[in-house]
Design a protein around this motif. Structure first.
Motif, PDB file in Angstrom:
ATOM      1  N   GLU A   5       0.936  -1.139  -0.039  1.00  0.00           N
ATOM      2  CA  GLU A   5       0.047  -0.117   0.236  1.00  0.00           C
ATOM      3  C   GLU A   5       0.835   1.203  -0.135  1.00  0.00           C
ATOM      4  N   ARG A   6       1.804   1.392   0.910  1.00  0.00           N
ATOM      5  CA  ARG A   6       2.821   2.368   0.950  1.00  0.00           C
ATOM      6  C   ARG A   6       3.531   2.398  -0.639  1.00  0.00           C
ATOM      7  N   TYR A   7       3.731   1.516  -1.240  1.00  0.00           N
ATOM      8  CA  TYR A   7       4.308   1.438  -2.797  1.00  0.00           C
ATOM      9  C   TYR A   7       3.277   2.345  -3.656  1.00  0.00           C
ATOM     10  N   LEU A   8       2.032   1.552  -3.492  1.00  0.00           N
ATOM     11  CA  LEU A   8       1.161   2.007  -4.474  1.00  0.00           C
ATOM     12  C   LEU A   8       0.930   3.780  -4.287  1.00  0.00           C
ATOM     13  N   ASN A   9       0.808   4.052  -2.886  1.00  0.00           N
ATOM     14  CA  ASN A   9       0.440   5.322  -2.701  1.00  0.00           C
ATOM     15  C   ASN A   9       1.614   6.214  -3.303  1.00  0.00           C
ATOM     16  N   LEU A  10       2.970   5.831  -3.022  1.00  0.00           N
ATOM     17  CA  LEU A  10       4.216   6.419  -3.604  1.00  0.00           C
ATOM     18  C   LEU A  10       4.024   6.619  -5.002  1.00  0.00           C
ATOM     19  N   ALA A  11       3.819   5.341  -5.716  1.00  0.00           N
ATOM     20  CA  ALA A  11       3.823   5.460  -7.211  1.00  0.00           C
ATOM     21  C   ALA A  11       2.640   6.311  -7.976  1.00  0.00           C
ATOM     22  N   ALA A  12       1.591   6.258  -7.113  1.00  0.00           N
ATOM     23  CA  ALA A  12       0.259   6.947  -7.556  1.00  0.00           C
ATOM     24  C   ALA A  12       0.702   8.601  -7.635  1.00  0.00           C
ATOM     25  N   ARG A  13       1.617   9.017  -6.652  1.00  0.00           N
ATOM     26  CA  ARG A  13       2.126  10.508  -6.989  1.00  0.00           C
ATOM     27  C   ARG A  13       3.245  10.693  -7.832  1.00  0.00           C
ATOM     28  N   GLN A  14       3.905   9.443  -8.442  1.00  0.00           N
ATOM     29  CA  GLN A  14       5.011   9.649  -9.410  1.00  0.00           C
ATOM     30  C   GLN A  14       4.777   9.145 -10.699  1.00  0.00           C
ATOM     31  N   HIS A  15       3.515   9.191 -11.078  1.00  0.00           N
ATOM     32  CA  HIS A  15       3.013   8.515 -12.536  1.00  0.00           C
ATOM     33  C   HIS A  15       3.313   7.072 -12.594  1.00  0.00           C
ATOM     34  N   ALA A  16       3.236   6.357 -11.519  1.00  0.00           N
ATOM     35  CA  ALA A  16       3.317   4.723 -11.432  1.00  0.00           C
ATOM     36  C   ALA A  16       4.865   4.358 -11.443  1.00  0.00           C
ATOM     37  N   LEU A  17       5.664   5.408 -10.980  1.00  0.00           N
ATOM     38  CA  LEU A  17       6.986   5.144 -10.945  1.00  0.00           C
ATOM     39  C   LEU A  17       7.643   5.018  -9.305  1.00  0.00           C
ATOM     40  N   ALA A  18       8.647   4.514  -9.260  1.00  0.00           N
ATOM     41  CA  ALA A  18       9.377   4.658  -7.900  1.00  0.00           C
ATOM     42  C   ALA A  18      10.991   4.346  -8.225  1.00  0.00           C
ATOM     43  N   THR A  19      11.627   4.730  -7.437  1.00  0.00           N
ATOM     44  CA  THR A  19      13.245   4.632  -7.401  1.00  0.00           C
ATOM     45  C   THR A  19      13.581   3.225  -6.615  1.00  0.00           C
ATOM     46  N   ARG A  20      14.576   2.603  -6.798  1.00  0.00           N
ATOM     47  CA  ARG A  20      14.935   1.510  -6.122  1.00  0.00           C
ATOM     48  C   ARG A  20      15.444   1.822  -4.743  1.00  0.00           C
ATOM     49  N   SER A  21      15.935   3.178  -4.557  1.00  0.00           N
ATOM     50  CA  SER A  21      16.277   3.587  -3.176  1.00  0.00           C
ATOM     51  C   SER A  21      14.838   3.961  -2.262  1.00  0.00           C
ATOM     52  N   GLN A  22      13.928   4.474  -3.299  1.00  0.00           N
ATOM     53  CA  GLN A  22      12.661   4.734  -2.502  1.00  0.00           C
ATOM     54  C   GLN A  22      11.970   3.298  -2.097  1.00  0.00           C
ATOM     55  N   LEU A  23      12.119   2.374  -2.900  1.00  0.00           N
ATOM     56  CA  LEU A  23      11.463   0.942  -2.491  1.00  0.00           C
ATOM     57  C   LEU A  23      12.100   0.522  -1.258  1.00  0.00           C
ATOM     58  N   MET A  24      13.521   0.636  -1.090  1.00  0.00           N
ATOM     59  CA  MET A  24      14.231   0.230   0.100  1.00  0.00           C
ATOM     60  C   MET A  24      13.968   0.754   1.138  1.00  0.00           C
ATOM     61  N   ALA A  25      13.697   2.062   0.985  1.00  0.00           N
ATOM     62  CA  ALA A  25      13.167   2.843   2.300  1.00  0.00           C
ATOM     63  C   ALA A  25      11.826   2.506   2.803  1.00  0.00           C
ATOM     64  N   LEU A  26      11.074   1.818   1.910  1.00  0.00           N
ATOM     65  CA  LEU A  26       9.701   1.273   2.267  1.00  0.00           C
ATOM     66  C   LEU A  26       9.960  -0.021   2.817  1.00  0.00           C
ATOM     67  N   GLY A  27      11.164  -0.757   2.859  1.00  0.00           N
ATOM     68  CA  GLY A  27      11.341  -2.120   3.318  1.00  0.00           C
ATOM     69  C   GLY A  27      11.588  -3.265   2.332  1.00  0.00           C
ATOM     70  N   TYR A  28      11.878  -2.769   1.198  1.00  0.00           N
ATOM     71  CA  TYR A  28      11.867  -3.797  -0.081  1.00  0.00           C
ATOM     72  C   TYR A  28      13.349  -4.110   0.028  1.00  0.00           C
ATOM     73  N   THR A  29      13.935  -5.259   0.060  1.00  0.00           N
ATOM     74  CA  THR A  29      15.296  -5.539  -0.319  1.00  0.00           C
ATOM     75  C   THR A  29      15.332  -5.696  -1.637  1.00  0.00           C
ATOM     76  N   PRO A  30      16.786  -5.556  -2.164  1.00  0.00           N
ATOM     77  CA  PRO A  30      17.249  -5.829  -3.693  1.00  0.00           C
ATOM     78  C   PRO A  30      16.552  -7.115  -4.165  1.00  0.00           C
ATOM     79  N   HIS A  31      16.584  -8.312  -3.286  1.00  0.00           N
ATOM     80  CA  HIS A  31      15.895  -9.384  -3.783  1.00  0.00           C
ATOM     81  C   HIS A  31      14.330  -9.359  -3.644  1.00  0.00           C
TER      82      HIS A  31
END
Length: 310
Positions: A5-31
């Motif tokens: 949900e946090r990812y979708l909320n971020l992507a909704a503000r960024q034209h369906a986009l996110a950076t890897r660093s933003q995703l990692m800040a949300l708790g995603y690992t590179p794997h």
């Protein structure tokens, strides 16, 4: 709120986009990211940017991707910025991005990268969710690569629509127009012709008329002036107040219906009765036969001077 949900909320503000660093800040690992790319949940746009799988690419999304891929503090710039602000004759693509030379930026394959030693906070804005240069900063940055005539048209169009002002233009040039900057001479000439109280033409047609007169060494006409005798007669396209001449440009788009023509005829009669010389010129002549427009203005001015001398 869950991690998706946090990812979708971020992507909704960024034209369906996110950076890897933003995703990692949300708790995603590179794997986690690699696994979701493999499953089509994420789609890799660049090595640093992903988008929601299946989201349709758009010019705004591509612009946002270029800014995100360029690192923190980067903004859409130059012609791409002016296109986003809605200036005619500019397109978002090919993309141009500007970032602070001392920042933590990256090169990107999505845009032409420009760097600067000075990117003031007032020159960084957001439009449609995309970090973008302010119109006045984009104009200053383009000064070195466009003709002076086009620079004037950009300035007047943006000024007439309150995207910049005399104050913001003079302040930006004073701050950024250092010795050796490309386009510095054109920017100084632009300011000299446009003091803070300057009133820009309200249309590109009026700007074209002004350009013809200036090139021929003729005194400028004032645009969009309200005239009247005991009461208001109407707003006229161009006027020489000193010689009491009104120039009406017969637009290819407006003034074509029977009611428009009758209303224009009555206004011309009232102006002539009030002592004004009224001439009509075709829009086509202003754009494509400037000699005819120039001759009409000169003839009217000669007639006005004869009247004054009589």
């Amino acid at each position: 709120m869950t991690r998706p949900e946090r990812y979708l909320n971020l992507a909704a503000r960024q034209h369906a986009l996110a950076t890897r660093s933003q995703l990692m800040a949300l708790g995603y690992t590179p794997h986690d990211i690699a696994r979701r790319i493999a499953r089509g949940i994420f789609e890799e746009v660049t090595g640093r940017v992903v988008r929601i799988g299946g989201s349709p690419p758009t010019p705004h999304q591509t612009a946002m991707a270029a800014v995100l891929d360029s690192g923190p503090g980067a903004v859409l710039a130059r012609s791409s910025a002016l296109a986003l602000w809605g200036l005619p004759s500019f397109e978002i693509l090919p993309l141009h991005v500007l970032r602070d030379r001392s920042g933590r930026g990256h090169e990107t394959t999505l845009a032409t990268m420009h760097t600067t030693v000075r990117l003031d906070p007032e020159h960084v804005m957001e439009l449609y969710g995309i970090p973008v240069s302010s119109p006045v900063r984009a104009l200053v940055d383009l000064a070195g690569v466009v003709s002076y005539g086009r620079l004037e048209r950009i300035c007047d169009w943006a000024w007439s629509r309150r995207l910049l002002s005399g104050t913001s233009l003079h302040e930006a040039v004073a701050a950024l127009c250092t010795r050796g900057r490309p386009g510095a001479a054109k920017l100084r000439a632009l300011l000299e012709a446009r003091p803070i109280g300057y009133r820009p033409p309200e249309s590109s047609l009026e700007a074209r008329a002004a350009e013809i007169l200036a090139s021929a060494g003729e005194r400028a006409l004032q645009a969009q002036v309200d005239l009247g005798d005991d009461d208001w007669i109407g707003r006229v396209d161009l006027v020489d107040l000193e010689l009491r001449i009104v120039v009406e440009i017969q637009s290819d788009l407006f003034h074509t219906s029977v009611s428009d023509r009758e209303r224009d005829r009555l206004r011309r009669e009232r102006l002539r009765a009030a002592g004004w010389i009224v001439i009509e010129v075709a829009e086509f002549d202003v754009w494509h036969r400037p000699d005819r427009f120039l001759a009409a203005v000169r003839q009217a001015r000669a007639e006005a001077r004869r009247r004054l001398a009589a």
